[in-house]
Scaffold this motif. Structure first.
Motif: not given
Lengths: 95, 477
Positions: A12-37
């Motif tokens: 988030e710091i590198l990309a100049r974004l601030t996600l809400t807690e809820e957005e962070e939880m979803k981001m962790i899940k989505d990124m894990n799915d996508i990276l696993a793929y």
């Protein structure tokens, strides 16, 4: 690769974004799915294979050094959110 | 036949249609169906009666039209007014084209359903509870609904071909480099390509003739023969060699689509083309490669949205916080997801393992294409694994959405020309055949596409009829 909250916050710091807690939880899940793929490419033998950054021949393209018509200043500044005269107004770079 | 049902070429060659009738026909059609389809982000006011027959076209809202809004379907560009014309738009204007408006899309062209538009989703004319595909969903739906005979889109991983297949129209992504990207809002610069939608292969070839050509403002645009894209349209296909990758016809493919593809291939064989099955193992890796490269390029390209020079700006005494507030408020969830993935794969410690490795895998994929193209003229298969899905069906699962593009992505990674042509109907919805060719063999790709179009005799007005009769809503019951 396992994406966790610490990594997401670093990105988030590198990309100049601030996600809400809820957005962070979803981001962790989505990124894990996508990276696993995408980690599927680890199955490939890429020994000695050169990278392709672009399919067009990488070359420096120069144009003739001559004056050309460009965007008029007024047009170039037309979309600027904060101006002072003909300058772009910018907040403090400190902090 | 109603004027709005006619192709661009039919209107051009018809002697008994007046210029004002053409303009009226499409503006009236837009008035009649746009509430249901929602293909446009902006519709331009009808100008006074033209002296010559207007060449009606719609433009995807990530391509600049001077003095008009270009939003990329994003809040961050919601009030951005383009200060100049994209090169392709300049060419359209020089050739007497009449732009009626800007079409809806997934935000910054990231998506396969047009549901990622920050403003509203577009509906598929064949069934308004379904998506038109994406990211150029507005352009595809507008052409299918008879709102325009032609439209421009952009294709980074299938964003022209996939919506063309879903909406039962022709969508063509020419060879990377043949069309200037100057004035196309950048997403994945090594993959992005502008191309056209139409209700005939001939129209899309003619449109490509107008918009192609090298120019200095895009240093990746190429000189290689601004050729006549129409020159091989009517060439017999006897003796041409076609490869079908086994990997494209696997279990991931809908059974109904597979049957349609096979039926079409038999017809192509009857015309004397030689069709053979091949194995292209790298096709199974294309989507993984793409979802490293495209987000990396996107995260870099989208760093320009900082609230300083243009676009949305959320002011803060600190510049860094101004950047963050602006980007938090301006970007939607899918754009943020891609920026985060791209930032990750480009970051120190992960660059070699992801970004660099994906670029090596890309080389391997291109080599596989070259090997097959050394023996065959074409690679043919489905455009999409399924027909158009329901609005809301996949939007919560990004990876499922990404897998929509498994067949279209390889052409972008290799920079080769590819087209989707409608070949039939499954469950009341259109199916597309994808034809890929060698780099710069665009006229050859259009040749086979034209031949297929003649064989299958697809009814391009099917979506319009279903829309008019309200039949598209029936599966809601």
């Amino acid at each position: 690769m396992k994406v966790d909250r610490e990594l997401v916050r670093h990105l988030e710091i590198l990309a100049r974004l601030t996600l809400t807690e809820e957005e962070e939880m979803k981001m962790i899940k989505d990124m894990n799915d996508i990276l696993a793929y995408v980690e599927k490419i680890g199955e490939l033998d890429l020994h000695g294979v050169e990278p392709t950054y672009t399919v067009v021949e990488a070359r420096t393209v120069l144009r003739k050094d001559e004056v050309r018509k460009g965007l008029a200043q007024k047009m170039a500044l037309a979309n600027v959110p904060a101006k002072k005269g003909n300058f772009i107004k910018v907040s403090s770079i400190q902090g | 036949m109603k004027i709005y049902e006619m192709t661009y070429s039919e209107i051009e060659t018809s002697k008994d249609i007046r210029p004002d009738e053409v303009l009226d026909a499409f503006y009236n059609r837009i008035t009649d169906v746009e509430d249901k389809v929602k293909a446009f982000i902006s519709i331009y006011e009808r100008r006074e009666n033209p002296k010559t027959k207007p060449k009606i076209i719609a433009v995807k809202d990530n391509i600049l039209v001077e003095g008009k809004k270009t939003t990329c379907a994003s809040k961050i560009l919601e009030s951005f007014i383009a200060p100049y014309d994209a090169t392709v738009v300049g060419k359209l204007k020089e050739n007497g084209f009449y732009i009626v408006g800007k079409t809806n899309m997934d935000e910054f062209a990231m998506g396969s359903s047009t549901e990622n538009s920050a403003f509203f989703p577009t509906h598929n004319p064949w069934s308004i509870s379904r998506v038109p595909g994406g990211s150029s969903g507005g352009s595809a739906a507008a052409v299918a609904a008879g709102e325009v005979p032609l439209a421009l889109g952009s294709d980074t991983g299938g964003s022209i071909r996939q919506p063309a297949a879903f909406c039962g129209v022709v969508g063509f992504k020419p060879t990377y480099g043949l069309i200037s990207r100057y004035g196309l809002v950048a997403f994945g610069s090594s993959l992005d390509q502008i191309g056209g939608f139409a209700r005939s292969v001939e129209d899309v070839a003619k449109l490509s003739n107008i918009i192609a050509g090298k120019e200095d403002l895009d240093s990746t645009s190429l000189n290689n023969s601004v050729e006549d894209f129409t020159r091989l349209l009517k060439r017999p296909i006897k003796g041409l060699k076609i490869a079908i990758p086994r990997e494209f016809m696997s279990n991931a493919l809908d059974k109904g689509i597979k049957d349609q593809i096979e039926k079409t291939i038999y017809k192509v064989e009857d015309e004397g083309a030689v069709v053979e099955e091949v194995s292209m193992k790298m096709m199974d890796y294309a989507t993984a490669i793409y979802y490293i490269i495209a987000p990396a390029e996107a995260s870099s390209n989208l760093s320009r949205y900082d609230g300083v020079r243009y676009g949305l700006s959320k002011s803060d005494p600190s510049l860094k916080h101004q950047y963050m507030k602006t980007r938090d408020a301006g970007f939607g969830p899918e754009v943020k997801r891609r920026i985060m993935i791209g930032t990750f794969t480009l970051s120190a410690g992960y660059y070699e393992a992801y970004f660099e490795k994906a670029q090596r895998a890309r080389t391997k994929l291109i080599k596989e294409f070259n090997d097959v193209f050394s023996k065959y003229d074409y690679i043919v298969g489905p455009t999409t694994p399924t027909v158009a899905f329901k609005i809301g069906e996949k939007v919560e699962n990004p990876l499922q959405m990404y897998l929509q593009d498994i067949y279209t992505i390889p052409a972008n990674l290799a920079g080769i020309p590819a087209i989707s042509v409608p070949i039939g109907i499954v469950d009341g919805l259109p199916v597309g055949l994808q034809i890929m060719g060698k780099r710069f063999k665009d006229a050859e790709v259009l040749n086979l596409a034209y031949a297929v179009e003649q064989m299958v005799n697809f009814d391009y007005t099917g979506g319009m009829k279903k829309l008019d009769e309200g039949l598209g809503d029936e599966d809601e019951k």
